[in-house]
Every structure is written in C-alpha cells, then in structure tokens.
Design an enzyme around this catalytic site. Structure first.
Site, mmCIF file in Angstrom:
data_model
loop_
_atom_site.group_PDB
_atom_site.id
_atom_site.type_symbol
_atom_site.label_atom_id
_atom_site.label_comp_id
_atom_site.label_asym_id
_atom_site.label_seq_id
_atom_site.Cartn_x
_atom_site.Cartn_y
_atom_site.Cartn_z
ATOM 1 N N LYS A 17 0.808 -1.215 0.000
ATOM 2 C CA LYS A 17 0.000 0.000 0.000
ATOM 3 C C LYS A 17 0.844 1.269 0.000
ATOM 4 C CE LYS A 17 -1.197 -0.262 4.942
ATOM 5 N NZ LYS A 17 -0.004 -1.069 5.304
ATOM 6 N N ARG A 92 -5.229 2.254 12.163
ATOM 7 C CA ARG A 92 -4.835 0.861 12.354
ATOM 8 C C ARG A 92 -5.611 0.205 13.484
ATOM 9 N NH1 ARG A 92 0.586 1.360 10.121
ATOM 10 N NH2 ARG A 92 1.637 -0.642 10.042
ATOM 11 N N ARG A 131 12.466 -6.917 2.027
ATOM 12 C CA ARG A 131 12.621 -5.475 2.116
ATOM 13 C C ARG A 131 13.871 -5.079 2.894
ATOM 14 N NH1 ARG A 131 6.929 -2.688 3.628
ATOM 15 N NH2 ARG A 131 7.414 -3.581 5.645
ATOM 16 N N ARG A 133 14.495 -4.056 5.894
ATOM 17 C CA ARG A 133 14.583 -2.961 6.845
ATOM 18 C C ARG A 133 15.041 -3.502 8.190
ATOM 19 N NH1 ARG A 133 9.100 -0.124 6.003
ATOM 20 N NH2 ARG A 133 8.605 -1.284 7.883
ATOM 21 N N ARG A 144 3.895 -8.257 13.536
ATOM 22 C CA ARG A 144 3.106 -7.227 12.851
ATOM 23 C C ARG A 144 1.855 -7.823 12.215
ATOM 24 N NH1 ARG A 144 7.547 -4.733 10.363
ATOM 25 N NH2 ARG A 144 8.299 -3.092 11.738
#
Ligand code: ADP
Length: 186
Positions: A17, A92, A131, A133, A144
């Site tokens: 997103k 959220r 990713r 990170r 998460r």
C-alpha cells in the site's frame, strides 16, 4: 479519478500500500501520508516523538492511539492535505478510525473511500523479509501480522458498514494493482 479525494489505504504489512500510495498520490495530486514513514523520520531525527516510538516500532507493536492522533491531526491540518490525501498506515485500530472520522468532520469533511489491498499471508512474510529494513526480522514481521489481524482487520467491517470499503486483490504486479485501485475508485 477526480482530484480532492480523501482516501485511506488499508491492508496488512507488506501488501504494497505504501508503493501504491506514492503512485496514486502523484496521479491525483494529493499527498501520500504514511504514518510509518513519519515515525521512522522522527526516529532518525532523534526527536522526542522518535525516542518515544523507537522501541515500540522495533518490537512490531503499535504506537498508542493518543500519540498517533496527535501526529495525524497535525499532519492533516497542513495546507497540502486540505484538498485530499492518501493515508497509508492510519487508521490501524477502531479508536483510530473513530478519531479520523472526528478530525475530518470537525472541518465538515469525510473520507471518500477506503481501499483494502488484499494479499495472502505467506506472500507478505516473503515480501517483508525481502525489504531488509532493520525492523523487519522474521519474528517482528510475524508479530506485525498478528497485530494486523487482531487490531486492524476489524476496520474492514467498520468501513464496509459505512459503505466506504473497496477491496482490491493485491497479489499481482505493481502496475496491475494500481490499475485495480483506479478501477475500484471509479
Ligand atoms: P508496515 O508497512 O510494515 O505495516 P509501517 O511503515 O506502516 O509498517 O509502520 C511501521 C510501524 O510504525 C508499525 O509497526 C507501528 O509500530 C508504527 N505505526 C505506524 N502507523 C501506526 C498507527 N497508525 N498506529 C500505531 N502504530 C503505527
């Protein structure tokens, strides 16, 4: 798509997103507002907000609703967001969704649409780990996703009830997903 749209992008971590928000914001001429990016910015700057949220973020937990309300209220009050925005990463939780409604209604505004970018869970874990990170270890990614299921998924029903939800299959190329979102927004 008309300019001036106020849109929330909803979906699990790693669903893409953020990427879609950037592309569509450019097309629509509205800012892409990512609360995750804002918080990471605060951490990098070493601000008071940054030191408050750093540990929470690296554990995969959510920053408290009150802190997030202040961050979002301030951001949406800026000039560039007046004519529309793409919100990525907020709300959220159900209380955050209520807060967003009241922030907007205070200036006679409301959301135009909430786009759910749907992707299967195993694909999400692979993407998130790819990713690379610092806060993306396997354990944190799974945490998460757990938090998403528990706290964020109820927003799907919340926005469905309000007639705002548009679901898009996000298990496709970036371009295809952008096209599907465009279509979903009419
Ligand atoms: P991802 O794209 O992996 O879902 P984000 O970049 O959106 O992650 O957010 C990273 C972290 O920032 C979250 O795991 C959470 O700790 C914090 N965060 C971002 N937005 C919110 C929010 N609306 N409420 C609470 N915490 C948030």
């Amino acid at each position: 798509m008309a300019a001036g749209l106020k849109i929330v992008l909803l979906g699990p971590p790693g669903c893409g997103k953020g990427t879609q928000a950037e592309i569509l914001a450019e097309e629509l001429g509205v800012p892409a507002i990512s609360t995750g990016e804002m918080l990471r910015g605060a951490v990098n700057e070493g601000s008071e907000l940054g030191s408050k949220v750093e540990g929470i973020m690296s554990s995969g937990a959510l920053v408290d609703d009150e802190t997030m309300a202040a961050v979002v209220r301030e951001r949406l009050a800026r000039d560039d967001a007046r004519e529309g925005f793409l919100l990525d990463g907020y709300p959220r939780t159900l209380p955050q969704a209520e807060t967003l409604t009241s922030i907007l209604s205070a200036s006679g505004d409301e959301l135009d649409a909430v786009v759910l970018v749907d992707v299967p869970e195993e694909e999400l874990v692979d993407r998130a780990l790819g990713r690379g990170r610092a806060d993306d270890s396997d354990e944190v990614v799974r945490e998460r996703l757990r938090v998403y299921r528990e706290k964020t998924q109820p927003l799907i029903g919340f926005y469905e009830q309000r007639g705002l939800l548009r679901s898009v299959d996000g298990y496709a190329s970036i371009d295809d997903v952008t096209g599907r979102i465009r279509e979903a927004l009419g």
